[in-house]
Scaffold this active site. Structure first.
Site, PDB file in Angstrom:
ATOM      1  N   TYR A 203       0.830  -1.213   0.000  1.00 56.65           N
ATOM      2  CA  TYR A 203       0.000   0.000   0.000  1.00 56.65           C
ATOM      3  C   TYR A 203       0.867   1.267   0.000  1.00 56.65           C
ATOM      4  CZ  TYR A 203      -3.750   3.153   1.606  1.00 56.65           C
ATOM      5  OH  TYR A 203      -4.660   4.171   1.739  1.00 56.65           O
TER       6      TYR A 203
ATOM      7  N   LYS B   2       1.067   4.129  -2.879  1.00 53.78           N
ATOM      8  CA  LYS B   2       0.731   5.534  -2.630  1.00 53.78           C
ATOM      9  C   LYS B   2       1.937   6.448  -2.858  1.00 53.78           C
ATOM     10  CE  LYS B   2      -3.629   4.946  -1.583  1.00 53.78           C
ATOM     11  NZ  LYS B   2      -4.701   5.505  -2.432  1.00 53.78           N
TER      12      LYS B   2
HETATM   13  P1  NAI Z   1     -13.249   2.367   1.043  1.00 55.73           P
HETATM   14  O1  NAI Z   1     -12.751   0.978   1.026  1.00 55.73           O
HETATM   15  O2  NAI Z   1     -14.385   2.723   1.936  1.00 55.73           O
HETATM   16  O3  NAI Z   1     -13.617   2.854  -0.429  1.00 55.73           O
HETATM   17  C1  NAI Z   1     -12.824   2.558  -1.541  1.00 55.73           C
HETATM   18  C2  NAI Z   1     -13.727   2.529  -2.758  1.00 55.73           C
HETATM   19  O4  NAI Z   1     -12.951   2.207  -3.906  1.00 55.73           O
HETATM   20  C3  NAI Z   1     -14.812   1.450  -2.648  1.00 55.73           C
HETATM   21  O5  NAI Z   1     -16.058   1.998  -3.013  1.00 55.73           O
HETATM   22  C4  NAI Z   1     -14.357   0.399  -3.653  1.00 55.73           C
HETATM   23  O6  NAI Z   1     -15.409  -0.342  -4.217  1.00 55.73           O
HETATM   24  C5  NAI Z   1     -13.653   1.258  -4.675  1.00 55.73           C
HETATM   25  N1  NAI Z   1     -12.749   0.473  -5.521  1.00 55.73           N
HETATM   26  C6  NAI Z   1     -11.828  -0.431  -5.103  1.00 55.73           C
HETATM   27  N2  NAI Z   1     -11.228  -0.983  -6.168  1.00 55.73           N
HETATM   28  C7  NAI Z   1     -11.786  -0.424  -7.278  1.00 55.73           C
HETATM   29  C8  NAI Z   1     -11.584  -0.593  -8.673  1.00 55.73           C
HETATM   30  N3  NAI Z   1     -10.701  -1.468  -9.143  1.00 55.73           N
HETATM   31  N4  NAI Z   1     -12.330   0.160  -9.529  1.00 55.73           N
HETATM   32  C9  NAI Z   1     -13.235   1.054  -9.067  1.00 55.73           C
HETATM   33  N5  NAI Z   1     -13.468   1.243  -7.754  1.00 55.73           N
HETATM   34  C10 NAI Z   1     -12.761   0.503  -6.868  1.00 55.73           C
HETATM   35  O7  NAI Z   1     -11.969   3.249   1.380  1.00 55.73           O
HETATM   36  P2  NAI Z   1     -11.810   4.785   1.783  1.00 55.73           P
HETATM   37  O8  NAI Z   1     -11.317   4.825   3.157  1.00 55.73           O
HETATM   38  O9  NAI Z   1     -12.984   5.567   1.401  1.00 55.73           O
HETATM   39  O10 NAI Z   1     -10.574   5.165   0.836  1.00 55.73           O
HETATM   40  C11 NAI Z   1     -10.672   5.972  -0.313  1.00 55.73           C
HETATM   41  C12 NAI Z   1      -9.269   6.334  -0.769  1.00 55.73           C
HETATM   42  O11 NAI Z   1      -8.597   7.022   0.276  1.00 55.73           O
HETATM   43  C13 NAI Z   1      -8.393   5.113  -1.109  1.00 55.73           C
HETATM   44  O12 NAI Z   1      -7.577   5.424  -2.191  1.00 55.73           O
HETATM   45  C14 NAI Z   1      -7.575   4.946   0.154  1.00 55.73           C
HETATM   46  O13 NAI Z   1      -6.374   4.297  -0.111  1.00 55.73           O
HETATM   47  C15 NAI Z   1      -7.375   6.389   0.571  1.00 55.73           C
HETATM   48  N6  NAI Z   1      -7.033   6.560   1.965  1.00 55.73           N
HETATM   49  C16 NAI Z   1      -7.887   6.194   2.969  1.00 55.73           C
HETATM   50  C17 NAI Z   1      -7.529   6.366   4.279  1.00 55.73           C
HETATM   51  C18 NAI Z   1      -8.420   6.006   5.424  1.00 55.73           C
HETATM   52  O14 NAI Z   1      -7.965   6.114   6.575  1.00 55.73           O
HETATM   53  N7  NAI Z   1      -9.644   5.604   5.231  1.00 55.73           N
HETATM   54  C19 NAI Z   1      -6.223   6.954   4.629  1.00 55.73           C
HETATM   55  C20 NAI Z   1      -5.416   7.316   3.511  1.00 55.73           C
HETATM   56  C21 NAI Z   1      -5.825   7.126   2.230  1.00 55.73           C
END
Ligand code: NAI
Length: 246
Positions: free
Chosen positions: A154, A158
């Site tokens: 990861y 990133k």
């Molecule tokens: P989440 O798991 O709730 O949402 C991620 C979304 O991306 C989901 O709706 C999923 O279906 C979608 N997704 C995954 N693979 C996909 C693909 N191949 N094509 C299209 N959609 C796809 O995660 P969250 O927390 O909302 O994270 C959103 C972004 O923020 C991610 O990039 C994550 O790495 C980043 N992030 C999140 C943090 C956190 O603490 N929640 C911290 C730092 C970064």
């Protein structure tokens, strides 16, 4: 603020992406709510947006797939005529210590988080260059800035997104395109819900604000970067992390 703008948000069915879609729509953008697996979630986001007087449509596409992503961007441009805002939010985790990490765990995370971001940028940049305008915002992570034990895949993905962001910013600045990254810290979403209480406590102890952030707090920054208020900002990594990475 974003009236008349066409915005594509990847992985917008839930979590941070959902809040970004709502915020961009609230500010006047027409939002394409990309999802991969769950149409229900994307439809709920679209419904919430339209009930609040905004405009949005759901769009299925696996961003890890180069040709599917190409087809999505082409269809968006054909239907709506332009693409002004691209938010690369879709992301996954498959945490493990390096000695236990499988090749599949490494590849899957890189394919979605880094290659997925490359895919959309690759296809959207041609249109934005033609328009001589556009805003790209890539969701990175403090893991990519600081590193994080148990997240070799990861953090590498990133950090890759950050390198990609800076390079795109340099390549595309002369064409009137802003490319920035937002690096959230620990945010309350389903992605962090799976963490054990011990891991959460340890994380909170490293956050100057002593709390996890909310998806809305990330969405506000993305919306700012998507607006003309951020016209002179490019190649930056804005950490939205309660002060973790400073
Ligand atoms: P989440 O798991 O709730 O949402 C991620 C979304 O991306 C989901 O709706 C999923 O279906 C979608 N997704 C995954 N693979 C996909 C693909 N191949 N094509 C299209 N959609 C796809 O995660 P969250 O927390 O909302 O994270 C959103 C972004 O923020 C991610 O990039 C994550 O790495 C980043 N992030 C999140 C943090 C956190 O603490 N929640 C911290 C730092 C970064």
């Amino acid at each position: 603020m974003l009236n008349g703008k066409i915005a594509l948000v990847t992985g917008a069915g839930r979590g941070i992406g959902r809040e970004i879609a709502l915020e961009l729509a609230k500010n006047g953008a027409f939002v394409i709510v990309n999802y991969n697996g769950s149409r229900e979630h994307a439809e709920e986001v679209v419904k919430t947006i339209t009930e609040n007087g905004g405009e949005a449509v759901p769009f299925q596409c696996n961003v890890a797939d180069f040709s599917e992503t190409s087809a999505m961007i082409q269809e968006v441009i054909q239907k709506y005529g332009h693409l002004d805002i691209l938010v690369n939010n879709a992301g996954i985790t498959k945490d493990n210590l390096i000695m236990k990490m499988s090749e599949e765990e490494f590849d899957r995370v890189l394919e979605t988080n880094l290659k997925g971001t490359f895919n959309t940028i690759r296809h959207a940049s041609r249109q934005m260059v033609k328009q001589k305008s556009g805003k790209m915002i890539n969701i990175a992570s403090v893991s990519g800035v600081l590193g994080n034990a148990g997240q070799a895949n990861y953090a590498a993905s990133k950090a890759g997104v950050i390198g990609l962001t800076k390079t795109m910013a340099r390549e595309l600045a002369a064409r009137g395109i802003n490319v920035n990254a937002v690096a959230p810290g620990f945010i309350n979403t389903e992605m962090t819900q799976v963490l054990s209480d011990a891991v959460k406590e340890q994380a909170v102890s490293q956050i100057p604000f002593r709390r996890f952030g909310e998806a809305k707090e990330v969405a506000k920054v993305v919306s700012f970067l998507a607006s003309d208020a951020a016209s002179y900002i490019t190649g930056q990594v804005i950490c939205v992390d309660g002060g973790m990475a400073m």
